[in-house]
Design an enzyme around this catalytic site. Structure first.
Site, short mmCIF file in Angstrom:
data_model
loop_
_atom_site.label_atom_id
_atom_site.label_comp_id
_atom_site.label_asym_id
_atom_site.label_seq_id
_atom_site.Cartn_x
_atom_site.Cartn_y
_atom_site.Cartn_z
CB ILE A 1 -0.89 0.02 1.26
CG1 ILE A 1 -1.88 -1.15 1.23
CG2 ILE A 1 -1.64 1.36 1.38
CD1 ILE A 1 -2.61 -1.35 2.55
CD GLU A 2 4.32 3.08 -1.97
OE1 GLU A 2 4.44 4.05 -1.20
OE2 GLU A 2 5.25 2.30 -2.25
#
Lengths: 360, 110
Positions: free
Chosen positions: A323-324
């Site tokens: 996840i960013e």
């Protein structure tokens, strides 16, 4: 306010004390380079039940991406409180029923390791906010940028990037101990922080999902990160030295990393479910896409986790994600709380849907 | 922190994908996120990066523009003021709460 490193750890300890029948405090086997003890939590209802599939979530790998730790602490706290009170969970416009929360904790083992790199976080929060690596001084002068290893380049996946990748690739990794961001370390798993993550995957062999929480770009990334994906040529793969020197170039056909179509469909589908739930909270649109679309990489956690079953068929298949979150490394705390709500909704949906993707 | 080199948060915009890729390969920038299309017509691609003032000036060329978004060093110092001090969970009885609302429903009954 953001949690300091003492608070991340004591939050986990207190959660394990408050919900002893729902979670177990895990002592990671190694301290950080500077000697900080590390903990994770395993969440499961009905602790006497048999073995279950497991989802492992890690955060705090890159020092400056502060909110990753808070996201995972909040995620664990929400699930434990909701389950123990027979409640559902509401994040803005996204609702999970009490039955959904219960099914999740009664059907899965959920392992949360919010702070992989405590030394780096401490340095970032008190000295140099933009610090990314760990604080290992051993590989160069031990001064300034010549300290530290990028934990998320230290896994065993195409570690010899100079051989594996094309000279035309802008692969984001470095063999220079003074690179301020992406020094890979002298060898795979040279760092205790990286070995702790490997230990979790070994210790929970039924891990089928792995999520590494980072920032920033508002993306949910799935494999692969070394090159574009293809599902037609199994021989074109990261273990095949015939393709050395060709990897990591965007838009070419000389090399693309093989992933079976069923795996790709499963990985991208679950990533989309995450983004859809996240968007329902307050309308933020994250993109589900292969990690290579961000930039080419070697030695990252997600590629390592998914590659394990290919390198060693005795190991289980782990669908792996990064996840960013957000649009900056350290948003004001008020904004970070909104981002954490978004991501927590995505994570709950991820866990709710993950078991239905198991086909083998 | 006294003496810390100022780091700028910049948006680097290149004429097209190839120009940006060449820049990233040659300059080894500290990037946040990945390349993205620039809104509007044309093939421009941009990426956010964290560079010294000197480096920012050095990136400018015929097919590359640099726009300063902020002073990352100053922002970082400000954010450090938003980090807890001490231990808010020193008392084992203080349990962290998440941000989701806990709402009773009938779905677990029966």
């Amino acid at each position: 306010m953001y949690l300091n490193i003492t608070e991340v750890d004591s939050a986990l300890v207190n959660l394990s004390g408050a919900y002893p029948s729902l979670c177990e405090l895990i002592d990671l086997p190694e301290t950080s380079v500077e000697g900080v003890a590390c903990h994770a939590l395993r969440l499961r209802a009905d602790p006497d039940g048999g073995p279950r599939d497991c989802a492992v979530f890690i955060g705090g790998v890159h020092a400056r991406e502060w909110g990753s730790c808070e996201i995972l602490v909040f995620f664990a706290a929400d699930l434990l409180e909701a389950y123990s009170t027979g409640s559902g969970l509401v994040y803005g416009g996204k609702t999970f029923t009490a039955a959904q929360v219960a099914a999740l904790l009664e059907g899965l083992d959920i392992v949360v390791f919010p702070l992989v790199n405590p030394d780096g976080r401490q340095y970032s929060q008190t000295v140099k906010a933009m610090w990314r690596k760990n604080r290992n001084p051993e590989y160069s002068t031990g001064v300034g940028d010549c300290v530290g290893v990028d934990i998320n380049r230290n896994y065993d996946f195409l570690f010899d990037f100079a051989t594996a990748f094309s000279p035309l690739s802008d692969v984001r990794v470095s063999a220079d101990p003074c690179d301020p961001q992406v020094y890979q370390g002298p060898r795979p798993f040279s760092e205790p922080e990286t070995r702790n993550v490997r230990w979790l995957l070994d210790e929970y062999p039924r891990t089928r999902w792995f999520v590494d929480v980072h920032s920033f770009s508002e993306d949910m990334l799935h494999v692969w990160g070394d090159d574009e994906n293809q599902s037609d040529d199994p021989d074109m793969n990261f273990q095949n030295s015939a393709f050395d020197g060709t990897r990591g170039v965007d838009g070419d056909t000389a090399y693309r990393e093989f992933v079976p179509k069923d795996d790709l469909d499963s990985a991208s589908g679950l990533a989309r479910h995450f983004t859809e739930a996240l968007e329902a909270v307050r309308g933020k649109q994250y993109t589900a896409k292969p990690a290579f679309d961000l930039y080419p990489t070697a030695g990252t956690s997600d590629d390592y986790a998914f590659s394990r079953h290919i390198v060693d068929p005795d190991k289980g298949k782990i669908h792996a994600y990064t996840i960013e979150w957000g649009t900056e490394f350290q948003p004001p705390w008020a904004e970070m709380k909104l981002i954490a709500k978004d991501v927590c909704a995505g994570l709950v949906q991820f866990c709710a849907d993950a078991p239905s993707t198991v086909t083998d | 922190m006294a003496g810390e080199e100022k780091i700028l948060h910049v948006r680097v915009t290149a004429a097209d994908t190839r120009a940006l890729r060449n820049l990233l390969r040659d300059e080894r920038l500290d990037v946040g996120g990945g390349p993205a299309p620039t809104p509007g017509p044309g093939d421009e691609r941009s990426i956010e990066a964290f560079v010294t003032e000197e480096k920012a000036l050095g990136l400018e060329r015929e097919d590359v523009a640099v726009h300063v978004l902020g002073d990352a060093t100053a922002i970082g110092r400000a954010r450090q003021e938003e980090v807890g001090t001490g231990d808010r969970f020193a008392d084992p009885g203080i349990v962290p709460h998440g941000l989701g609302q806990k709402v009773k429903d009938q779905s677990r009954e029966g």
